[in-house]
Structures are given as structure tokens and as C-alpha cells.
Design a protein around this motif. Sequence first.
Motif, mmCIF file in Angstrom:
data_model
loop_
_atom_site.group_PDB
_atom_site.id
_atom_site.type_symbol
_atom_site.label_atom_id
_atom_site.label_comp_id
_atom_site.label_asym_id
_atom_site.label_seq_id
_atom_site.Cartn_x
_atom_site.Cartn_y
_atom_site.Cartn_z
ATOM 1 N N ILE A 189 0.833 -0.774 0.400
ATOM 2 C CA ILE A 189 0.257 -0.093 -0.183
ATOM 3 C C ILE A 189 0.493 1.256 0.094
ATOM 4 C CG2 ILE A 189 -1.163 1.621 0.772
ATOM 5 C CD1 ILE A 189 -3.299 -1.136 0.557
ATOM 6 N N ASN A 190 0.396 1.770 -1.255
ATOM 7 C CA ASN A 190 1.323 3.495 -1.621
ATOM 8 C C ASN A 190 0.809 4.221 -0.494
ATOM 9 O OD1 ASN A 190 4.482 3.947 -2.038
ATOM 10 N ND2 ASN A 190 2.961 5.152 -3.389
ATOM 11 N N PHE A 191 0.979 5.076 0.406
ATOM 12 C CA PHE A 191 0.620 6.658 0.777
ATOM 13 C C PHE A 191 1.120 6.166 1.958
ATOM 14 C CE2 PHE A 191 -1.863 4.462 4.349
ATOM 15 C CZ PHE A 191 -2.949 4.050 4.136
ATOM 16 N N ASN A 192 1.358 8.279 2.459
ATOM 17 C CA ASN A 192 2.015 8.705 3.264
ATOM 18 C C ASN A 192 3.425 8.541 3.469
ATOM 19 O OD1 ASN A 192 2.538 9.018 6.722
ATOM 20 N ND2 ASN A 192 0.359 10.366 6.223
ATOM 21 N N THR A 193 4.124 8.438 4.473
ATOM 22 C CA THR A 193 5.231 7.943 4.491
ATOM 23 C C THR A 193 6.131 7.030 3.208
ATOM 24 O OG1 THR A 193 5.550 6.621 6.589
ATOM 25 C CG2 THR A 193 5.653 8.884 7.214
ATOM 26 N N ASN A 194 5.267 6.016 3.105
ATOM 27 C CA ASN A 194 5.869 4.691 1.803
ATOM 28 C C ASN A 194 5.653 5.105 0.964
ATOM 29 O OD1 ASN A 194 5.277 2.815 4.474
ATOM 30 N ND2 ASN A 194 3.080 1.798 3.192
ATOM 31 N N LYS A 195 5.074 6.729 0.204
ATOM 32 C CA LYS A 195 5.950 7.125 -0.769
ATOM 33 C C LYS A 195 7.424 8.167 -1.404
ATOM 34 C CE LYS A 195 1.403 9.270 -2.097
ATOM 35 N NZ LYS A 195 0.020 10.106 -2.253
ATOM 36 N N VAL A 196 7.215 8.218 0.092
ATOM 37 C CA VAL A 196 9.018 8.538 0.400
ATOM 38 C C VAL A 196 10.067 7.637 0.144
ATOM 39 C CG1 VAL A 196 10.612 10.221 1.385
ATOM 40 C CG2 VAL A 196 8.366 11.022 1.247
ATOM 41 N N ASP A 197 9.387 6.556 0.792
ATOM 42 C CA ASP A 197 10.624 5.464 1.067
ATOM 43 C C ASP A 197 10.321 4.933 -0.209
ATOM 44 O OD1 ASP A 197 11.023 5.659 4.077
ATOM 45 O OD2 ASP A 197 9.191 4.688 4.260
ATOM 46 N N ARG A 198 9.303 4.681 -1.011
ATOM 47 C CA ARG A 198 9.255 3.611 -1.939
ATOM 48 C C ARG A 198 10.048 4.652 -3.104
ATOM 49 N NH1 ARG A 198 7.597 -1.767 -3.340
ATOM 50 N NH2 ARG A 198 7.708 -1.498 -0.716
ATOM 51 N N LEU A 199 10.039 5.667 -4.085
ATOM 52 C CA LEU A 199 10.669 6.927 -4.268
ATOM 53 C C LEU A 199 11.808 6.154 -4.242
ATOM 54 C CD1 LEU A 199 9.420 8.622 -6.330
ATOM 55 C CD2 LEU A 199 10.068 10.207 -4.856
ATOM 56 N N ARG A 200 12.544 7.112 -3.669
ATOM 57 C CA ARG A 200 13.637 6.324 -3.176
ATOM 58 C C ARG A 200 14.295 4.915 -3.316
ATOM 59 N NH1 ARG A 200 14.616 10.317 2.777
ATOM 60 N NH2 ARG A 200 14.833 12.221 1.925
ATOM 61 N N LYS A 201 13.640 4.541 -3.370
ATOM 62 C CA LYS A 201 14.049 3.199 -3.293
ATOM 63 C C LYS A 201 13.900 2.257 -5.143
ATOM 64 C CE LYS A 201 12.931 -2.069 -2.656
ATOM 65 N NZ LYS A 201 11.746 -2.976 -2.289
ATOM 66 N N LEU A 202 13.133 3.084 -5.953
ATOM 67 C CA LEU A 202 12.936 3.566 -7.138
ATOM 68 C C LEU A 202 14.167 4.058 -7.581
ATOM 69 C CD1 LEU A 202 9.288 2.714 -7.436
ATOM 70 C CD2 LEU A 202 11.479 0.515 -8.092
ATOM 71 N N PHE A 203 14.201 5.405 -7.452
ATOM 72 C CA PHE A 203 14.944 6.440 -8.085
ATOM 73 C C PHE A 203 16.242 6.594 -7.005
ATOM 74 C CE2 PHE A 203 11.232 7.170 -9.678
ATOM 75 C CZ PHE A 203 11.063 6.779 -11.075
ATOM 76 N N GLY A 204 16.582 5.851 -6.433
ATOM 77 C CA GLY A 204 18.260 6.065 -5.111
ATOM 78 C C GLY A 204 17.890 7.252 -4.205
ATOM 79 N N ASP A 205 18.659 7.031 -2.985
ATOM 80 C CA ASP A 205 17.915 7.926 -2.472
ATOM 81 C C ASP A 205 18.612 9.248 -1.800
ATOM 82 O OD1 ASP A 205 17.627 5.546 -0.700
ATOM 83 O OD2 ASP A 205 19.824 5.422 0.186
ATOM 84 N N ASP A 206 19.959 9.336 -3.173
ATOM 85 C CA ASP A 206 19.871 11.160 -3.212
ATOM 86 C C ASP A 206 18.304 11.788 -4.908
ATOM 87 O OD1 ASP A 206 20.323 9.675 -5.070
ATOM 88 O OD2 ASP A 206 22.084 10.447 -5.420
ATOM 89 N N VAL A 207 17.186 11.354 -4.744
ATOM 90 C CA VAL A 207 16.745 11.462 -6.314
ATOM 91 C C VAL A 207 15.893 12.960 -5.911
ATOM 92 C CG1 VAL A 207 14.491 10.762 -3.987
ATOM 93 C CG2 VAL A 207 14.067 10.980 -6.717
ATOM 94 N N THR A 208 16.273 13.621 -6.562
ATOM 95 C CA THR A 208 15.925 15.080 -6.783
ATOM 96 C C THR A 208 14.065 15.274 -7.039
ATOM 97 O OG1 THR A 208 17.953 16.230 -6.774
ATOM 98 C CG2 THR A 208 16.367 17.092 -7.268
ATOM 99 N N VAL A 209 13.535 15.775 -6.387
ATOM 100 C CA VAL A 209 12.399 16.418 -6.657
ATOM 101 C C VAL A 209 11.872 17.115 -6.829
ATOM 102 C CG1 VAL A 209 9.388 16.180 -6.305
ATOM 103 C CG2 VAL A 209 10.695 14.647 -5.751
#
Length: 241
Positions: A189-209
Motif C-alpha cells: 500500500i503506497n501512501f503517506n511516508t511509504n511514498k517517500v520510501d518507495r520513491l527513494r528505493k526506485l530512484f535512489g536515496d539522492d533522488v531530486t524532486v
Amino acid sequence: MRVFDFDGTIYDGESLFDLYLFSARYDPKVFRHIAPVLRYAIKYKLGRATLEQMERGVGDIARKYLHDLARSRRVNKLCEDAADAPHGPGDAAGGDLDVILDGVAHDVETGRIVADQAANRRSDGLEALVSRFWDRNMRKIKTWYEPRPDDVILTASFDVTVGEACRRLGLHNLVASTIDPGTLEVTYINFNTNKVDRLRKLFGDDVTVDEFYTDSRFDQPMIDLARHAYMVRGDKVTQVK
């Protein structure tokens, strides 16, 4: 990188709830799942449900709903009708789904996540239903949104539903709640703090939004991560960071 929430942000409404209502015309027994879904949605919007409660509750409801659809004769007939219809390159059932589907296997050459076609057999009826749904509901994509292929859609809705909308919009990056296409079990389930965690997992910890768009303050973790953030109300987009 531009990152967008989906429901209420670029889609006018809640796509999963709209899909529930749409599927009821093919099998009315799915109406029994509407009230629990609304109850959890209201709790979430009011901040009265924890992340763990949402994961357990929504996962259980979604599993029961999807299994009802998988057993529905009318829903599965949609799959047969779609198979008999001619398809061109731009048709909903034609070509490969060129979207990152979180939680499925990565392509070893491109790094992109691709669906396991063999595992999709159980969900053929669901896919046909979703295609028919988006035939009707693409008009609800808000006019202010101008898609770019490298946009990222970051949503609590499910990959098997929002993925088709992304494909039609020409988007390649979807980070969503996930369903195993073989078992129809909710795996994430992808919501709240999970969104940030999954984004970083897929695009890297240093992802720039660079830009993040949402309709809810419950996406505050993403607002904090982004360089610039925008709140969407209807077709009005207001910068909040």
C-alpha cells in the motif's frame, strides 16, 4: 523530476471508488465492498487511521473485491470480447504496457519494471474491465495537466488500475500500491511516508524532486522532500513551497 499524485490531483475524483461503481454494472455483488472502502477512506482523510490499520483493512477489502471480479462471468466475458475485437497500435489492448509497475520484476537491461505476462492470466478479466473503465473516464484527467513522458505518478491507487491511464497518457513512471497479478493479493500500500520510501528505493536515496503536485496535506512527507510543491484544488494549482 516532476512528481504527481493521481486521485484528486490530475484525476477529477477517486479513480478506485469510480472503478468500484463502474464494475457494479457488470456484477452488482461488488456493492458489498463499497461501504468498507468509504469507511477507510474517510478515516484516512480525517487522520483517524494508522498506516498499519490502512494496510490491513484496505488490503483485505481489495483482495475480496478482486476475487469477486475474477469469478464474475460478465467481467470475464469482457476479456473474451476484447480478444475478438480488432486492435491497432494505439488501442488500449494493443502493444506493450510501457509503464514502470512497482513491485514486479525489473528488466535487466533497462532497469525498468515490467509485468510478468504469465502471471497476468488470472487478472485478464480485471484488465479488460479496467480498459473499458478508462475508455469512459479518461475525460476526467484534468485539463491543466500536460503530461511529459518522464513524469512520475506517485499514488495510493493500484498499479493494475492507474497503469492503464498512464499508458494512455504516454507516461513511463508509475509508483503505486501493488497487486500480485497471479494471486490478486495486495502486496503493498503506497501512501503517506511509504511514498517517500518507495520513491527513494526506485530512484535512489539522492533522488531530486523538482516539483511535486498533490491535493492533500497528508502528502506532507513528499512536500518536505520536493524543492517546489503545489496544492491542487479542482483546476486551481497553488504553489505552497
